[in-house]
Write a protein that holds these residues in place. Structure first.
Motif, PDB file in Angstrom:
ATOM      1  N   LEU A 236       0.830  -1.199   0.000  1.00 43.73           N
ATOM      2  CA  LEU A 236       0.000   0.000   0.000  1.00 43.73           C
ATOM      3  C   LEU A 236       0.874   1.261   0.000  1.00 43.73           C
ATOM      4  O   LEU A 236       1.810   1.384   0.785  1.00 43.73           O
ATOM      5  CB  LEU A 236      -0.913   0.000   1.231  1.00 43.73           C
ATOM      6  N   VAL A 237       0.549   2.195  -0.897  1.00 46.08           N
ATOM      7  CA  VAL A 237       1.254   3.480  -0.986  1.00 46.08           C
ATOM      8  C   VAL A 237       0.205   4.589  -0.903  1.00 46.08           C
ATOM      9  O   VAL A 237      -0.832   4.526  -1.571  1.00 46.08           O
ATOM     10  CB  VAL A 237       2.052   3.603  -2.293  1.00 46.08           C
ATOM     11  N   LEU A 238       0.483   5.614  -0.095  1.00 44.88           N
ATOM     12  CA  LEU A 238      -0.415   6.746   0.051  1.00 44.88           C
ATOM     13  C   LEU A 238       0.154   7.952  -0.689  1.00 44.88           C
ATOM     14  O   LEU A 238       1.286   8.368  -0.424  1.00 44.88           O
ATOM     15  CB  LEU A 238      -0.606   7.101   1.531  1.00 44.88           C
ATOM     16  N   ARG A 239      -0.621   8.473  -1.636  1.00 48.46           N
ATOM     17  CA  ARG A 239      -0.241   9.678  -2.362  1.00 48.46           C
ATOM     18  C   ARG A 239      -1.057  10.849  -1.826  1.00 48.46           C
ATOM     19  O   ARG A 239      -2.269  10.723  -1.609  1.00 48.46           O
ATOM     20  CB  ARG A 239      -0.472   9.497  -3.855  1.00 48.46           C
ATOM     21  N   ALA A 240      -0.403  11.980  -1.610  1.00 49.99           N
ATOM     22  CA  ALA A 240      -1.048  13.113  -0.948  1.00 49.99           C
ATOM     23  C   ALA A 240      -1.029  14.359  -1.812  1.00 49.99           C
ATOM     24  O   ALA A 240      -0.081  14.598  -2.576  1.00 49.99           O
ATOM     25  CB  ALA A 240      -0.354  13.396   0.376  1.00 49.99           C
ATOM     26  N   ARG A 241      -2.087  15.140  -1.672  1.00 48.79           N
ATOM     27  CA  ARG A 241      -2.150  16.492  -2.250  1.00 48.79           C
ATOM     28  C   ARG A 241      -2.474  17.446  -1.119  1.00 48.79           C
ATOM     29  O   ARG A 241      -3.525  17.330  -0.471  1.00 48.79           O
ATOM     30  CB  ARG A 241      -3.216  16.583  -3.332  1.00 48.79           C
ATOM     31  N   HIS A 242      -1.582  18.385  -0.840  1.00 44.91           N
ATOM     32  CA  HIS A 242      -1.767  19.337   0.241  1.00 44.91           C
ATOM     33  C   HIS A 242      -2.252  20.671  -0.300  1.00 44.91           C
ATOM     34  O   HIS A 242      -1.664  21.239  -1.223  1.00 44.91           O
ATOM     35  CB  HIS A 242      -0.449  19.544   0.997  1.00 44.91           C
ATOM     36  N   GLU A 243      -3.352  21.156   0.272  1.00 46.80           N
ATOM     37  CA  GLU A 243      -3.857  22.498   0.000  1.00 46.80           C
ATOM     38  C   GLU A 243      -3.797  23.284   1.302  1.00 46.80           C
ATOM     39  O   GLU A 243      -3.534  22.734   2.371  1.00 46.80           O
ATOM     40  CB  GLU A 243      -5.289  22.424  -0.520  1.00 46.80           C
ATOM     41  N   THR A 244      -4.079  24.576   1.217  1.00 46.38           N
ATOM     42  CA  THR A 244      -4.010  25.421   2.414  1.00 46.38           C
ATOM     43  C   THR A 244      -4.952  24.927   3.499  1.00 46.38           C
ATOM     44  O   THR A 244      -4.571  24.841   4.678  1.00 46.38           O
ATOM     45  CB  THR A 244      -4.353  26.880   2.055  1.00 46.38           C
ATOM     46  N   ASP A 245      -6.174  24.585   3.120  1.00 44.91           N
ATOM     47  CA  ASP A 245      -7.186  24.192   4.104  1.00 44.91           C
ATOM     48  C   ASP A 245      -7.660  22.764   3.928  1.00 44.91           C
ATOM     49  O   ASP A 245      -8.729  22.405   4.425  1.00 44.91           O
ATOM     50  CB  ASP A 245      -8.395  25.134   4.010  1.00 44.91           C
ATOM     51  N   ALA A 246      -6.899  21.938   3.210  1.00 45.55           N
ATOM     52  CA  ALA A 246      -7.357  20.574   2.961  1.00 45.55           C
ATOM     53  C   ALA A 246      -6.197  19.640   2.649  1.00 45.55           C
ATOM     54  O   ALA A 246      -5.105  20.069   2.268  1.00 45.55           O
ATOM     55  CB  ALA A 246      -8.372  20.550   1.812  1.00 45.55           C
ATOM     56  N   LEU A 247      -6.469  18.369   2.809  1.00 49.72           N
ATOM     57  CA  LEU A 247      -5.537  17.291   2.483  1.00 49.72           C
ATOM     58  C   LEU A 247      -6.328  16.203   1.779  1.00 49.72           C
ATOM     59  O   LEU A 247      -7.387  15.781   2.261  1.00 49.72           O
ATOM     60  CB  LEU A 247      -4.905  16.734   3.761  1.00 49.72           C
ATOM     61  N   THR A 248      -5.836  15.758   0.617  1.00 51.43           N
ATOM     62  CA  THR A 248      -6.454  14.637  -0.090  1.00 51.43           C
ATOM     63  C   THR A 248      -5.443  13.504  -0.174  1.00 51.43           C
ATOM     64  O   THR A 248      -4.265  13.735  -0.461  1.00 51.43           O
ATOM     65  CB  THR A 248      -6.897  15.043  -1.513  1.00 51.43           C
ATOM     66  N   LEU A 249      -5.901  12.290   0.087  1.00 49.62           N
ATOM     67  CA  LEU A 249      -5.043  11.109   0.068  1.00 49.62           C
ATOM     68  C   LEU A 249      -5.639  10.054  -0.856  1.00 49.62           C
ATOM     69  O   LEU A 249      -6.852   9.800  -0.816  1.00 49.62           O
ATOM     70  CB  LEU A 249      -4.908  10.502   1.468  1.00 49.62           C
ATOM     71  N   TRP A 250      -4.770   9.432  -1.661  1.00 44.92           N
ATOM     72  CA  TRP A 250      -5.172   8.296  -2.478  1.00 44.92           C
ATOM     73  C   TRP A 250      -4.432   7.057  -1.959  1.00 44.92           C
ATOM     74  O   TRP A 250      -3.196   7.059  -1.847  1.00 44.92           O
ATOM     75  CB  TRP A 250      -4.822   8.532  -3.942  1.00 44.92           C
ATOM     76  N   PHE A 251      -5.183   6.018  -1.629  1.00 46.07           N
ATOM     77  CA  PHE A 251      -4.622   4.752  -1.170  1.00 46.07           C
ATOM     78  C   PHE A 251      -4.413   3.877  -2.403  1.00 46.07           C
ATOM     79  O   PHE A 251      -5.389   3.428  -3.021  1.00 46.07           O
ATOM     80  CB  PHE A 251      -5.575   4.065  -0.194  1.00 46.07           C
ATOM     81  N   THR A 252      -3.182   3.650  -2.784  1.00 44.06           N
ATOM     82  CA  THR A 252      -2.895   2.978  -4.043  1.00 44.06           C
ATOM     83  C   THR A 252      -2.147   1.669  -3.825  1.00 44.06           C
ATOM     84  O   THR A 252      -1.354   1.524  -2.895  1.00 44.06           O
ATOM     85  CB  THR A 252      -2.059   3.880  -4.975  1.00 44.06           C
ATOM     86  N   VAL A 253      -2.416   0.726  -4.705  1.00 42.84           N
ATOM     87  CA  VAL A 253      -1.664  -0.525  -4.794  1.00 42.84           C
ATOM     88  C   VAL A 253      -1.244  -0.648  -6.252  1.00 42.84           C
ATOM     89  O   VAL A 253      -2.092  -0.841  -7.136  1.00 42.84           O
ATOM     90  CB  VAL A 253      -2.503  -1.736  -4.353  1.00 42.84           C
ATOM     91  N   GLY A 254       0.057  -0.492  -6.513  1.00 39.27           N
ATOM     92  CA  GLY A 254       0.511  -0.393  -7.889  1.00 39.27           C
ATOM     93  C   GLY A 254      -0.074   0.857  -8.522  1.00 39.27           C
ATOM     94  O   GLY A 254      -0.023   1.944  -7.953  1.00 39.27           O
ATOM     95  N   ASP A 255      -0.678   0.716  -9.690  1.00 42.38           N
ATOM     96  CA  ASP A 255      -1.298   1.858 -10.368  1.00 42.38           C
ATOM     97  C   ASP A 255      -2.788   1.991 -10.052  1.00 42.38           C
ATOM     98  O   ASP A 255      -3.468   2.853 -10.613  1.00 42.38           O
ATOM     99  CB  ASP A 255      -1.131   1.720 -11.891  1.00 42.38           C
ATOM    100  N   GLU A 256      -3.278   1.156  -9.165  1.00 41.96           N
ATOM    101  CA  GLU A 256      -4.712   1.125  -8.899  1.00 41.96           C
ATOM    102  C   GLU A 256      -5.034   1.848  -7.591  1.00 41.96           C
ATOM    103  O   GLU A 256      -4.420   1.599  -6.560  1.00 41.96           O
ATOM    104  CB  GLU A 256      -5.185  -0.328  -8.807  1.00 41.96           C
TER     105      GLU A 256
END
Length: 266
Positions: A236-256
């Motif tokens: 499992l790999v977690l990819r993150a996008r940080h904004e000023t007032d938010a955080l988005t995370l994608w839980f990925t396995v390989g490209d999925e």
């Protein structure tokens, strides 16, 4: 003289953005909901004594099981999987605080339901939650029709009996998401079906929130949507996008992408 500059209209929000911003509906009278109590213990709080999001997720699982037991539905409707969970932290719960949990259904269809749980604390905590649960057949593992008896119980407060699924969060990482960090699974993360337990996803969210204390200051909303299960042995790999007032995370396995989560200030 007047200006020739024409103001551009604000971009319209998508239906998903509108849904993500909408407040949860009001609760029914206390005596009309299934009720339970919990005490916030050491294992569910952070180093500031705040009830963590994974602790909230465990409480939601437990009261769901207790509710099924109370209405004698464990034989007819024993298995449910969660597709989306919304946690609105208006005022955080603290260590040793006594919580009253109220559970009811505000929308459903023949095979799934949107279930609400509100947590009120003796120390003024207020956490409101919503979860989209799918009834699963115990023999074929597919969405199954809710039994007539449970339907009658759940429909008492439902404003919508033709509930449809609509995603709120982007299912693929944005271009400005980071490359990701490995999030090794532990044996204690795995449930009897060899899937990662619902609460364990929130461990990953809390891990990233540790570096964003401003997002843990109420009020804030945390949402997770499950796309496909994460199973024992997955890398499992977690990819993150940080904004000023938010955080988005994608839980990925390989490209999925297996799940996506967002935490944002309200």
């Amino acid at each position: 003289m007047g200006s020739d500059t024409v103001a551009k209209p604000a971009p319209e929000k998508s239906a998903a953005e509108d849904a993500l911003a909408q407040p949860l509906g009001a609760a029914p009278p206390p005596d009309d909901a299934f009720r339970s109590t919990r005490t916030v213990r050491t294992g569910d709080v952070d180093n500031r004594e705040r009830l963590r999001l994974d602790g909230v997720a465990r409480y939601l699982q437990d009261i769901g099981t207790d509710n099924l037991d109370a209405v004698d539905a464990t034989a007819t409707d024993p298995l449910w999987i969660v597709r989306r969970t919304v946690v609105d932290v208006h005022r955080p719960a603290r260590f040793r605080e006594q919580l009253e949990l109220r559970r009811w259904c505000d929308a459903l269809s023949t095979r799934w339901a949107n279930v609400r749980v509100r947590l009120d604390g003796t120390g003024d905590a207020l956490i409101d939650t919503s979860a989209f649960w799918i009834n699963i057949g115990p023999t074929n593992g597919m969405p199954a029709r809710i039994s007539d008896r449970l339907w009658e119980h759940m429909a008492r407060h439902a404003e919508d009996t033709r509930l449809r699924w609509r995603a709120w969060l982007p299912p693929t990482p944005s271009d400005d998401a980071d490359a990701g960090t490995a999030f090794p699974l532990r044996a204690t993360d795995i449930d009897p079906f060899d899937h990662v337990n619902n609460a364990a996803y929130w461990h990953g969210i809390e891990e990233h929130l540790a570096g964003r204390p401003e997002l843990q200051t109420a009020p804030y909303r945390a949402v997770i949507e499950h796309l496909r299960p994460v199973v024992a042995g997955d890398a499992l790999v977690l990819r993150a996008r940080h904004e000023t007032d938010a955080l988005t995370l994608w839980f990925t396995v390989g490209d999925e992408v297996r799940a996506v989560a967002r935490v944002g200030r309200r």
